[in-house]
Enzyme design. Structure first.
Site, mmCIF file in Angstrom:
data_model
loop_
_atom_site.group_PDB
_atom_site.id
_atom_site.type_symbol
_atom_site.label_atom_id
_atom_site.label_comp_id
_atom_site.label_asym_id
_atom_site.label_seq_id
_atom_site.Cartn_x
_atom_site.Cartn_y
_atom_site.Cartn_z
ATOM 1 N N LYS A 183 62.674 -19.063 -104.388
ATOM 2 C CA LYS A 183 62.386 -19.543 -103.032
ATOM 3 C C LYS A 183 60.890 -19.421 -102.742
ATOM 4 O O LYS A 183 60.301 -18.368 -102.944
ATOM 5 C CB LYS A 183 63.208 -18.728 -102.034
ATOM 6 N N GLY A 233 67.252 -12.240 -92.418
ATOM 7 C CA GLY A 233 68.484 -12.650 -93.085
ATOM 8 C C GLY A 233 68.455 -14.032 -93.702
ATOM 9 O O GLY A 233 69.507 -14.580 -94.035
ATOM 10 N N THR A 234 67.262 -14.607 -93.879
ATOM 11 C CA THR A 234 67.210 -15.949 -94.475
ATOM 12 C C THR A 234 67.742 -15.950 -95.910
ATOM 13 O O THR A 234 68.447 -16.878 -96.317
ATOM 14 C CB THR A 234 65.771 -16.500 -94.479
ATOM 15 N N GLY A 235 67.412 -14.911 -96.682
ATOM 16 C CA GLY A 235 67.899 -14.840 -98.057
ATOM 17 C C GLY A 235 69.404 -14.708 -98.120
ATOM 18 O O GLY A 235 70.072 -15.389 -98.915
ATOM 19 N N CYS A 236 69.958 -13.814 -97.299
ATOM 20 C CA CYS A 236 71.418 -13.645 -97.235
ATOM 21 C C CYS A 236 72.081 -14.962 -96.855
ATOM 22 O O CYS A 236 73.073 -15.389 -97.457
ATOM 23 C CB CYS A 236 71.801 -12.589 -96.191
#
Length: 514
Positions: A183, A233-236
């Site tokens: 990412k 929490g973008t990755g989650c």
């Protein structure tokens, strides 16, 4: 409708923006069934993580066994794993249960900078879990940390898209996941040449996420860079969106691209909560019905914009005079003739509804309603005969303006809009007459003997079993279809119902009630 079963093995975030709580929101938004195995409890909010309690690996394993052996799992998605022992247990259970699709979000450091995975566990992640991984989703710092723990500390700094691709290919070759998505949010690029841009630099910037996979597959997903603090929490969320798409049968490149778009929209429409890094809007593309399925009509009649209009129709002086028998006979004669003419067009509209639907059951129901209308018209003819008015005289009578306006409104809705809009235009008549009959039958002022109330048979007709069945069929059709509408479309349909109800009231007002 649930379209996939996803088991999330991760830590809990009490603020709801990351971890299991965010994962479950994402999966719900994608109409998947979420299951969880909790690896750690945290104390955190949008400002940071101030405490971590790791759940014993044996207990995590029991959670995984419990759901896999009972419900089954289509995709496993991991987040914060917390310990070497948990990574070992999960790796063993992937083999034991033959869990073939695994999405790993290598949660090691929180957005606020807190260490969430010990260095020994990072090494174990590489040694055991990643070779069982379908897709690994590190950001740039996580990718470099994974390589460093694997002894590959010389990974170059990311300055171009080619550097991102090289980083992803190195991880895939060295650590073994089938697919790697690196990412690019930590290093936005200039839109003009896709090279690293400084924060203060003018001009458009973009984020590029790079996916690499088997047989030289490379996919680049480019999105506008958003300067936002709503990134908790973008990755989650991204990994869970990918897992959801995989569980629904999409291939990896399609699942990744759709998930990137989902997260970008989540940041753009974020609710701006908290004083630090706030959460995304996980439900930006989910429609929420303002009623429970099967209870639309209950919701409709309780609305403040419907209640007064419906009450005016239901308790109109014309209606009340029907109930107590005081309605002038000439008014009733005029009403019955105009209602007969109305019913001709009401039958046409229901026949049109049968044409506009494509299922034989819905066609049959519209036909049954037409059949009831024919029986209703026979009652009108018999009424008129008792008044010395022939069927030919009825048919030769000119429609009054209110009758023409109402019937042509219904038919125009049927021609210009969809099946459900036509049903909503028909509903004030179909539902209204049943409601009027029910209200009058229970009203203390209603005279219930034909000798004392000429209009009692009219009331009985609309409370009879066949009309009650027609109302049930019409209501069932509306309840079945309305759940497929967006909230905006529901508002449009309710406006049609309100306008139709006002025109029903106008029908009463064609004739004096005293």
């Amino acid at each position: 409708m649930v379209q996939g079963r996803v088991l999330v093995v991760a830590g809990s975030d009490p603020s709801g923006g990351a971890g299991l709580e965010a994962d479950q929101k994402v999966l719900a938004a994608h109409q998947c069934y979420a299951m969880t195995a909790t690896t750690a409890l945290t104390v955190q909010n949008t400002k940071g993580v101030t405490g971590v309690h790791v759940v014993p690996a044996e207990f995590v394993a029991r959670q995984i066994d419990a759901v896999v052996e009972d419900i089954g799992v289509d995709v496993v998605k991991t987040g914060m794993l917390g310990s070497v022992e948990t990574i070992d247990a999960l790796s063993d259970l992937i083999d034991k249960h033959n869990l073939t699709t695994v999405v790993v979000d290598p949660v090691m450091v929180s957005t606020s900078g807190a260490q969430l995975l010990p260095h020994a566990a990072i090494k174990q992640l590489s040694a055991r879990l990643l070779r069982r991984t379908t897709l690994l989703t590190p950001n740039i710092p996580e990718a470099r940390l994974l390589l460093a723990e694997h002894g590959l500390e010389s990974a170059p700094a990311v300055r171009t898209v080619d550097d991102l691709e090289a980083l992803a290919q190195t991880i895939r070759g060295a650590l073994g996941p089938r697919w790697v998505l690196v990412k690019g949010g930590h290093v936005p690029f200039r839109a003009a040449d896709l090279t690293a841009a400084e924060e203060a630099e003018p001009g458009a910037r973009v984020v590029v996420d790079v996916l690499v996979g088997p047989d030289g597959a490379v996919v680049r997903v480019q999105s506008p860079f958003q300067k936002s603090t709503s990134t908790h929490g973008t990755g989650c969320s991204l990994a869970s969106a990918i897992a959801a798409n995989l569980a629904k049968g999409k291939d990896v490149p399609t699942a990744v691209r759709a998930a990137c778009r989902y997260v970008a929209a989540g940041i753009r429409t974020a609710p701006q909560l908290g004083g630090g890094h706030g959460p995304l809007n996980h439900f930006h593309s989910s429609y929420s019905l303002p009623f429970s399925p099967g209870y639309f009509l209950e919701y409709l009649f309780a609305r403040p914009d419907v209640q007064p209009v419906w009450a005016e129709f239901l308790h109109h002086p014309f209606v009340m005079a029907l109930g107590n028998g005081t309605l002038p006979l000439e008014s009733f004669k005029g009403y019955i003739i105009q209602d007969y003419l109305y019913l001709v067009h009401f039958a046409r509209a229901n026949a049109l509804a049968a044409y506009k639907t494509k299922t034989i059951s819905d066609i049959q129901r519209s036909g049954e309603i037409v059949g009831h209308i024919v029986r209703e018209m026979d009652l009108h003819i018999n009424y008129c005969k008792s008044f010395g008015i022939s069927e030919q005289e009825i048919q030769a009578t000119t429609e009054l303006q209110a009758c023409t306006a109402y019937t042509r409104y219904v038919l125009d809705i049927g021609q210009s809009e969809d099946w459900l809009a036509l049903q909503m235009a028909l509903a004030p008549c179909l539902l209204g007459y049943g409601a009027v009959a029910q209200m009058l039958a229970a009203h203390p002022d209603t005279v219930r003997e034909q000798q004392a109330n000429t209009y009692w048979p009219w009331i009985e007709n609309y409370g009879a079993a066949d009309y009650v069945e027609a109302v049930r069929l019409g209501s069932e059709l509306i309840e079945k279809k309305i759940c497929q509408c967006s909230p905006a479309r529901i508002e449009e349909l309710i406006e049609i119902f309100i306008h139709g109800t006002r025109m029903e009231t106008g029908f009463w007002e064609m004739f004096p009630s005293k």
